[in-house]
Design a protein around this motif. Structure first.
Motif, PDB file in Angstrom:
ATOM      1  N   GLN A  27       0.584  -1.019  -0.019  1.00 16.95           N
ATOM      2  CA  GLN A  27      -0.298   0.125   0.523  1.00 16.95           C
ATOM      3  C   GLN A  27       0.848   1.512  -0.230  1.00 16.95           C
ATOM      4  OE1 GLN A  27      -3.569  -0.035   2.892  1.00 16.95           O
ATOM      5  NE2 GLN A  27      -2.938   2.515   3.452  1.00 16.95           N
ATOM      6  N   ARG A  28       1.276   1.984  -1.321  1.00 16.23           N
ATOM      7  CA  ARG A  28       1.962   3.036  -1.178  1.00 16.23           C
ATOM      8  C   ARG A  28       0.934   4.917  -1.016  1.00 16.23           C
ATOM      9  NH1 ARG A  28       4.206   1.109  -6.755  1.00 16.23           N
ATOM     10  NH2 ARG A  28       5.436  -0.842  -6.224  1.00 16.23           N
ATOM     11  N   SER A  29      -0.112   4.459  -0.360  1.00 14.89           N
ATOM     12  CA  SER A  29      -1.179   5.651  -0.107  1.00 14.89           C
ATOM     13  C   SER A  29      -1.423   5.325   0.968  1.00 14.89           C
ATOM     14  CB  SER A  29      -2.143   6.092  -0.931  1.00 14.89           C
ATOM     15  OG  SER A  29      -2.662   7.285  -0.621  1.00 14.89           O
ATOM     16  N   SER A  30      -1.992   6.075   2.083  1.00 14.13           N
ATOM     17  CA  SER A  30      -2.083   5.739   3.618  1.00 14.13           C
ATOM     18  C   SER A  30      -3.820   6.172   3.680  1.00 14.13           C
ATOM     19  CB  SER A  30      -1.598   6.697   5.131  1.00 14.13           C
ATOM     20  OG  SER A  30      -1.693   8.217   4.590  1.00 14.13           O
ATOM     21  N   ALA A  31      -4.312   7.505   2.851  1.00 11.76           N
ATOM     22  CA  ALA A  31      -6.101   7.275   2.732  1.00 11.76           C
ATOM     23  C   ALA A  31      -6.382   7.553   1.556  1.00 11.76           C
ATOM     24  CB  ALA A  31      -5.664   8.085   3.756  1.00 11.76           C
ATOM     25  N   ALA A  32      -7.175   7.795   1.520  1.00 10.47           N
ATOM     26  CA  ALA A  32      -8.351   8.503  -0.004  1.00 10.47           C
ATOM     27  C   ALA A  32      -8.160   9.833  -0.381  1.00 10.47           C
ATOM     28  CB  ALA A  32      -9.244   7.633  -0.340  1.00 10.47           C
ATOM     29  N   ASP A  33      -7.981  10.409  -1.724  1.00 10.16           N
ATOM     30  CA  ASP A  33      -7.782  11.611  -1.611  1.00 10.16           C
ATOM     31  C   ASP A  33      -9.472  12.024  -1.561  1.00 10.16           C
ATOM     32  OD1 ASP A  33      -5.363  12.220  -1.591  1.00 10.16           O
ATOM     33  OD2 ASP A  33      -5.229  11.440  -3.714  1.00 10.16           O
ATOM     34  N   PRO A  34      -9.816  13.040  -1.127  1.00  9.44           N
ATOM     35  CA  PRO A  34     -11.269  13.614  -1.739  1.00  9.44           C
ATOM     36  C   PRO A  34     -12.217  13.372  -2.788  1.00  9.44           C
ATOM     37  CG  PRO A  34     -10.056  15.588  -0.362  1.00  9.44           C
ATOM     38  CD  PRO A  34      -9.120  14.019  -1.250  1.00  9.44           C
ATOM     39  N   ASP A  35     -10.986  13.140  -4.366  1.00 12.77           N
ATOM     40  CA  ASP A  35     -11.575  12.926  -5.437  1.00 12.77           C
ATOM     41  C   ASP A  35     -11.799  11.155  -5.677  1.00 12.77           C
ATOM     42  OD1 ASP A  35      -9.267  12.348  -5.336  1.00 12.77           O
ATOM     43  OD2 ASP A  35      -8.700  12.551  -7.420  1.00 12.77           O
ATOM     44  N   VAL A  36     -11.548  10.673  -5.014  1.00 12.57           N
ATOM     45  CA  VAL A  36     -11.350   9.163  -4.996  1.00 12.57           C
ATOM     46  C   VAL A  36     -13.544   9.211  -3.968  1.00 12.57           C
ATOM     47  CG1 VAL A  36     -10.892   6.978  -3.818  1.00 12.57           C
ATOM     48  CG2 VAL A  36      -9.198   8.411  -4.942  1.00 12.57           C
ATOM     49  N   ALA A 233      -9.562   2.462  -7.734  1.00 18.78           N
ATOM     50  CA  ALA A 233      -8.891   4.069  -7.606  1.00 18.78           C
ATOM     51  C   ALA A 233      -7.234   3.415  -6.738  1.00 18.78           C
ATOM     52  CB  ALA A 233      -9.531   4.679  -6.791  1.00 18.78           C
ATOM     53  N   TYR A 234      -8.028   2.617  -5.508  1.00 13.69           N
ATOM     54  CA  TYR A 234      -6.417   2.052  -4.538  1.00 13.69           C
ATOM     55  C   TYR A 234      -5.674   1.531  -5.726  1.00 13.69           C
ATOM     56  CZ  TYR A 234      -4.775  -0.797  -0.764  1.00 13.69           C
ATOM     57  OH  TYR A 234      -3.204  -1.614  -0.471  1.00 13.69           O
ATOM     58  N   LEU A 235      -6.230  -0.114  -6.975  1.00 12.25           N
ATOM     59  CA  LEU A 235      -5.736   0.018  -7.870  1.00 12.25           C
ATOM     60  C   LEU A 235      -4.585   1.183  -8.046  1.00 12.25           C
ATOM     61  CD1 LEU A 235      -6.682  -3.227  -9.041  1.00 12.25           C
ATOM     62  CD2 LEU A 235      -4.737  -3.324  -8.419  1.00 12.25           C
ATOM     63  N   LEU A 236      -4.746   2.021  -8.760  1.00 12.51           N
ATOM     64  CA  LEU A 236      -3.793   3.032  -9.630  1.00 12.51           C
ATOM     65  C   LEU A 236      -3.073   3.735  -8.643  1.00 12.51           C
ATOM     66  CD1 LEU A 236      -7.453   5.207 -11.035  1.00 12.51           C
ATOM     67  CD2 LEU A 236      -5.651   3.545 -12.164  1.00 12.51           C
ATOM     68  N   HIS A 237      -3.711   3.649  -7.184  1.00 13.70           N
ATOM     69  CA  HIS A 237      -2.750   4.233  -6.262  1.00 13.70           C
ATOM     70  C   HIS A 237      -1.830   3.455  -5.803  1.00 13.70           C
ATOM     71  CE1 HIS A 237      -4.280   8.938  -5.951  1.00 13.70           C
ATOM     72  NE2 HIS A 237      -5.596   8.095  -5.554  1.00 13.70           N
ATOM     73  N   SER A 238      -1.884   2.504  -5.791  1.00  9.31           N
ATOM     74  CA  SER A 238      -0.930   1.070  -5.107  1.00  9.31           C
ATOM     75  C   SER A 238      -1.132   0.206  -5.944  1.00  9.31           C
ATOM     76  CB  SER A 238      -1.720   0.793  -3.321  1.00  9.31           C
ATOM     77  OG  SER A 238      -1.763   1.601  -2.898  1.00  9.31           O
ATOM     78  N   PRO A 239      -0.673   0.107  -7.494  1.00 14.88           N
ATOM     79  CA  PRO A 239      -0.317  -1.273  -8.067  1.00 14.88           C
ATOM     80  C   PRO A 239       0.037  -2.451  -7.881  1.00 14.88           C
ATOM     81  CG  PRO A 239       0.805   1.097  -8.986  1.00 14.88           C
ATOM     82  CD  PRO A 239       0.295   1.053  -6.931  1.00 14.88           C
ATOM     83  N   SER A 240      -0.693  -3.148  -7.760  1.00 12.13           N
ATOM     84  CA  SER A 240      -0.464  -4.833  -8.040  1.00 12.13           C
ATOM     85  C   SER A 240       0.909  -4.904  -9.157  1.00 12.13           C
ATOM     86  CB  SER A 240      -1.781  -5.658  -7.337  1.00 12.13           C
ATOM     87  OG  SER A 240      -0.907  -6.700  -7.226  1.00 12.13           O
TER      88      SER A 240
END
Length: 508
Positions: A27-36, A233-240
């Protein structure tokens, strides 16, 4: 008493081994952004308001458009260096997903639309996934729902961060504003509807049938689309990178080890190709006398075997590419030549299979299964051509995704063909020529077949259109509007019964 074995066993120090997620999907992002968060909410509301669950309709592409637009906004707002997939490629897959869902606007065939929905889901998964290798492409359809589950705490922390930034009073003001807007919409809409009959008809057409199950349907559909949006959106911020890492080193075999089995297969292909040349371009009567079958039976007997041969040939090519040594220019040239010949033989198999199915359909009529497997065989032929191109072009990472794109094109081509109507037209022509035709089977087709079935004689027409008349008897609201059902409703405005025609009978 002997020593304690637990005390003598070595104790491992240091951190534990990383899990699969930590190695291949951190996981490369701690929290979802408002646009998500906003995108997930918008996609959920649009889908809940537009999507009809019971049949194809215009609401499906509207719901899909809300989903892919929300994801494309997330992609465009991201740093280009952090994107797992390019914006152009993600846009192409998103357009493909909406195009597949739009089949439900024009075609009423449920079996075709189900295939398009599955392909649309795969297109969305590839739009947000970064995988290029074959295992990663297969894993993409599993990774997206897994990302939905992994995104739940990520979204929760995003909501908490947004509340901390805006404050509890800010969130309350937003909720109060939304509630006031809904209240004013209901009040003014009710007043205008009671004041004007034309406006009331528009309101009745827009509003859904408010049954006790409607709120549950809204919640179910909205939750599914929010789940997919947050997962994408999670996959975009934290690619697998599951299935997309470097292939494990395998023991390669020397040229004489793989040439023998591949050469044996090529020898069989050569004999088969010679027979097919005689059948396709030579004396058919001689072949039929030799085989001891009628021409239609000869075609029917071999199609499924040739379909399996095509699939096995792809397996042989994949294993050979994986195992064959390519250390010297001579080994690489030998591999390209033999696999090129094998691919050419596989193309002859594809042509023979399609020709056999065409002969069989001319003899016994068209069905959904026969049309679908012909389309699948065509897709296999296109895949073999792609493999032959990949043998010339050194870069092959584009091949798995291109194969999926080719299947999307195949499904869209089927939709353009309008298979149920095509099947009906061919069988109605057979009936007009006094050939054996299964009228009962024609009655199981979708509303797309109604214009062709309307040309049958009176008794057969009532039999063939009886089921369709029941399916289109109730009008669709705007969410479920469909061109095929709309045209069928004009042809059979009232319910039909089969009458004395033996509609229950099934022919060959």
């Amino acid at each position: 008493m002997g020593p304690n074995a637990a005390l003598l066993s070595p104790i491992r120090l240091g951190p534990p081994d990383p899990t699969v997620f930590q190695r291949h999907w951190p996981q490369r992002s701690s929290a979802a952004d408002p646009d998500v968060l906003i995108g997930g909410l918008v996609a959920a509301v649009v889908a809940a308001a537009a999507l009809p669950l019971d049949r194809p309709g215009i609401g499906w592409p509207i719901a899909g458009l809300g989903l892919v637009v929300a994801l494309l906004v997330v992609i465009l707002r991201m740093d280009p260096e952090r994107r797992g997939t390019s914006a152009i490629e993600a846009t192409c897959w998103s357009v493909a997903a909406v195009a597949l869902l739009s089949v439900g606007v024009f075609r009423a065939a449920g079996w075709l639309f189900a295939l398009c929905v599955l392909a649309a889901f795969a297109s969305v998964a590839l739009a947000v996934g970064a995988g290029r290798r074959v295992p990663a492409v297969f894993m993409a359809v599993l990774t997206l729902p897994l990302a939905g589950f992994r995104s739940l705490p990520w979204v929760r922390w995003g909501i908490a961060r947004a509340r901390a930034k805006e404050g509890a009073s800010g969130a309350s003001r937003v909720l109060a504003s939304v509630g006031l807007g809904l209240l004013l919409l209901v009040v003014f809409g009710a007043l205008f509807a009671s004041a004007d009959a034309a406006f009331d008809q528009i309101v009745q057409a827009i509003l859904p049938d408010l049954s006790p199950a409607t709120p549950f349907r809204w919640l179910f559909v909205g939750a599914i689309f929010a789940f997919l949006t947050f997962g994408g959106a999670y996959l975009l911020h934290s690619p697998s990178t599951v299935g997309d890492g470097k292939p494990r080193p395998t023991r390669t075999v020397r040229w004489y080890e793989w040439v023998v089995p591949v050469g044996a297969v090529l020898a069989v292909f050569g004999i088969f190709v010679g027979v097919q040349v005689a059948v396709l371009f030579g004396d058919r009567d001689y072949v039929m006398r030799t085989a001891g079958l009628t021409f239609a039976d000869y075609a029917r007997k071999g199609f499924w075997q040739l379909l399996v041969v095509t699939l096995l040939t792809l397996v042989v090519i994949a294993v050979t590419v994986r195992k064959a040594a390519r250390e010297t220019p001579r080994e690489r040239l030998l591999l390209r030549v033999l696999l090129g010949l094998l691919s050419a033989g596989a193309l002859v198999v594809v042509i023979s299979a399609l020709w056999r199915m065409d002969v069989y359909e001319q003899a016994y009529g068209f069905t959904r299964l026969r049309v679908l497997v012909s389309a699948f065989e065509l897709w296999l032929g296109g895949l073999i051509v792609l493999i032959m191109v990949a043998g010339v072009v050194p870069v092959t990472r584009w091949l798995p995704r291109t194969a999926v794109a080719l299947w999307v094109i195949t499904l869209l081509g089927l939709a353009i063909l309008n298979p149920d109507r095509f099947i009906a037209e061919q069988n109605v022509a057979r009936y007009a020529n006094h050939n054996n035709t299964d009228i009962w089977y024609l009655s199981t087709l979708s509303a797309d077949a109604a214009p062709a079935l309307d040309k049958l004689p009176a008794d057969a027409r009532e039999c063939a259109l009886s089921e369709i008349s029941r399916d289109v008897h109730d009008a669709d609201d705007w969410r479920g509007w469909n061109l095929g059902r709309s045209e069928a409703r004009k042809i059979v405005p009232e319910r039909l019964t089969a009458g004395r025609f033996p509609c229950y009978r099934s022919y060959r």
